[in-house]
Scaffold this motif. Structure first.
Motif, PDB file in Angstrom:
ATOM      1  N   TYR A 149      12.194  37.858 -14.526  1.00 47.19           N
ATOM      2  CA  TYR A 149      13.623  37.666 -14.305  1.00 47.19           C
ATOM      3  C   TYR A 149      14.459  38.909 -14.577  1.00 47.19           C
ATOM      4  CZ  TYR A 149      11.636  33.034 -14.629  1.00 47.19           C
ATOM      5  OH  TYR A 149      10.831  31.940 -14.439  1.00 47.19           O
ATOM      6  N   GLN A 150      13.846  39.947 -15.136  1.00 46.42           N
ATOM      7  CA  GLN A 150      14.587  41.170 -15.425  1.00 46.42           C
ATOM      8  C   GLN A 150      13.621  42.347 -15.550  1.00 46.42           C
ATOM      9  OE1 GLN A 150      16.314  40.133 -19.252  1.00 46.42           O
ATOM     10  NE2 GLN A 150      14.665  41.159 -20.362  1.00 46.42           N
ATOM     11  N   THR A 151      14.156  43.553 -15.310  1.00 50.92           N
ATOM     12  CA  THR A 151      13.409  44.777 -15.552  1.00 50.92           C
ATOM     13  C   THR A 151      14.059  45.513 -16.712  1.00 50.92           C
ATOM     14  OG1 THR A 151      12.870  44.952 -13.198  1.00 50.92           O
ATOM     15  CG2 THR A 151      12.538  46.911 -14.539  1.00 50.92           C
ATOM     16  N   LEU A 203      14.308  35.067  -6.225  1.00 47.05           N
ATOM     17  CA  LEU A 203      12.925  35.501  -6.335  1.00 47.05           C
ATOM     18  C   LEU A 203      12.022  34.315  -6.659  1.00 47.05           C
ATOM     19  CD1 LEU A 203      10.734  37.715  -6.606  1.00 47.05           C
ATOM     20  CD2 LEU A 203      11.350  37.859  -9.022  1.00 47.05           C
ATOM     21  N   MET A 205      12.638  47.807 -10.347  1.00 49.17           N
ATOM     22  CA  MET A 205      12.079  46.925  -9.339  1.00 49.17           C
ATOM     23  C   MET A 205      10.819  46.274  -9.878  1.00 49.17           C
ATOM     24  SD  MET A 205      12.498  48.885  -5.716  1.00 49.17           S
ATOM     25  CE  MET A 205      11.621  50.354  -6.207  1.00 49.17           C
ATOM     26  N   ALA A 265       5.921  46.735 -11.895  1.00 47.70           N
ATOM     27  CA  ALA A 265       7.365  46.940 -12.070  1.00 47.70           C
ATOM     28  C   ALA A 265       7.641  48.433 -12.206  1.00 47.70           C
ATOM     29  CB  ALA A 265       7.865  46.193 -13.303  1.00 47.70           C
ATOM     30  N   ARG A 275      16.977  40.353 -11.929  1.00 52.51           N
ATOM     31  CA  ARG A 275      16.510  40.268 -10.561  1.00 52.51           C
ATOM     32  C   ARG A 275      17.246  39.161  -9.805  1.00 52.51           C
ATOM     33  NH1 ARG A 275      12.433  42.887 -12.395  1.00 52.51           N
ATOM     34  NH2 ARG A 275      11.704  41.275 -13.817  1.00 52.51           N
ATOM     35  N   ASP A 276      17.107  39.219  -8.518  1.00 54.86           N
ATOM     36  CA  ASP A 276      17.726  38.225  -7.637  1.00 54.86           C
ATOM     37  C   ASP A 276      17.250  36.830  -8.035  1.00 54.86           C
ATOM     38  OD1 ASP A 276      18.237  36.515  -5.315  1.00 54.86           O
ATOM     39  OD2 ASP A 276      18.752  38.382  -4.298  1.00 54.86           O
ATOM     40  N   THR A 324      10.399  43.572 -19.899  1.00 54.15           N
ATOM     41  CA  THR A 324      10.316  43.283 -18.475  1.00 54.15           C
ATOM     42  C   THR A 324       9.578  41.960 -18.263  1.00 54.15           C
ATOM     43  OG1 THR A 324      10.334  45.615 -17.859  1.00 54.15           O
ATOM     44  CG2 THR A 324       9.371  44.088 -16.273  1.00 54.15           C
ATOM     45  N   PHE A 331      13.869  41.888  -3.619  1.00 57.32           N
ATOM     46  CA  PHE A 331      14.564  41.319  -4.768  1.00 57.32           C
ATOM     47  C   PHE A 331      14.876  42.369  -5.834  1.00 57.32           C
ATOM     48  CE2 PHE A 331      12.059  37.940  -2.799  1.00 57.32           C
ATOM     49  CZ  PHE A 331      13.052  37.025  -2.535  1.00 57.32           C
ATOM     50  N   SER A 332      14.847  43.639  -5.472  1.00 56.53           N
ATOM     51  CA  SER A 332      15.188  44.705  -6.415  1.00 56.53           C
ATOM     52  C   SER A 332      16.697  44.866  -6.491  1.00 56.53           C
ATOM     53  CB  SER A 332      14.548  46.021  -5.978  1.00 56.53           C
ATOM     54  OG  SER A 332      13.151  45.915  -5.947  1.00 56.53           O
ATOM     55  N   ARG A 333      17.175  45.295  -7.657  1.00 50.95           N
ATOM     56  CA  ARG A 333      18.602  45.511  -7.849  1.00 50.95           C
ATOM     57  C   ARG A 333      18.840  46.857  -8.501  1.00 50.95           C
ATOM     58  NH1 ARG A 333      21.618  39.891  -9.649  1.00 50.95           N
ATOM     59  NH2 ARG A 333      21.414  38.865  -7.635  1.00 50.95           N
TER      60      ARG A 333
END
Length: 224
Positions: free
Chosen positions: A215-217, A55, A1, A190, A51-52, A212, A19-21
């Motif tokens: 757009y991504q973790t 966002l 997240m 994050a 991520r979504d 991270t 917006f966490s996945r």
């Protein structure tokens, strides 16, 4: 997240998790039985979670420091347990270089520095991406409540020492500098969590990785 970071003096600040996945991974043997996987911090399992796409990335905030005289300009933020912190910096003058220092859980004091890095001039770079990024993972921020970043615009002599000669020890800096340009900042938090067998979300063995971004973790897992 990944979450936008609240300022320390904002007592009503809340983290947003809309917006966490999540991803689910299982490794099975030929008998269709799940296999437990354990690695190490030196050789972790890397997981990239996008991520979504909805966002909205917040704008960088300009800091009005031009013509101000100070040793460092300080910025203090709250930390959240199990979260990394990501700090983005952009000077409005690409010819300038900067020193970034940070300290945990203290009133700003140059005698208690936990770490530092440099943002060296981008004037000789061909890339248009002149946003500097610095982060501390959730192991480094563990059990910390606040972090204070100090920004110093480097003189030409200091730029030569830090950016050209690449000194590795931070000398005591007690001379004020007059900032010649404004700069912009943006920070966010994050974290990576897994659902434990006790049906609780936990983060042990899940450091946040350096890839991270907005757009991504990037999760570095030592277990599945």
């Amino acid at each position: 997240m990944i979450e936008p970071i609240p300022f320390v003096n904002d007592i009503d600040a809340q983290l947003f998790i809309n917006f966490s996945r999540s991803v689910s991974i299982s490794i099975l043997n030929k008998y269709n039985q799940e296999i437990s996987i354990k690695t190490s911090y030196q050789d972790p399992i890397e997981i990239i979670i996008p991520r979504d796409i909805n966002l909205i990335v917040s704008l960088m905030l300009e800091q009005n420091v031009t013509d101000q005289s100070m040793i460092f300009n300080y910025h203090q933020y709250q930390l959240q347990m199990n979260y990394s912190i990501h700090f983005e910096f952009q000077s409005l003058n690409s010819n300038l270089s900067y020193l970034l220092v940070y300290q945990f859980d203290r009133v700003s004091s140059k005698s208690h520095i936990n770490g530092w890095t440099t943002f060296c001039s981008t004037k000789n770079k061909t890339t248009i991406d002149d946003i500097f990024q610095f982060y501390l993972d959730n192991n480094q921020t563990s059990n910390r409540r606040t972090i204070t970043f100090g920004i110093r615009e480097l003189t030409s002599k200091e730029t030569e020492e830090y950016c050209q000669n690449q000194i590795f020890n931070l000398p005591i800096i007690n001379t004020k500098i007059i900032f010649t340009s404004n700069y912009k900042l943006r920070s966010y938090l994050a974290s990576c969590f897994y659902l434990h067998s006790n049906n609780k979300w936990q983060s042990d063995g899940l450091p946040v990785g350096p890839q991270t971004n907005h757009y991504q973790t990037h999760c570095l897992s030592t277990h599945l």
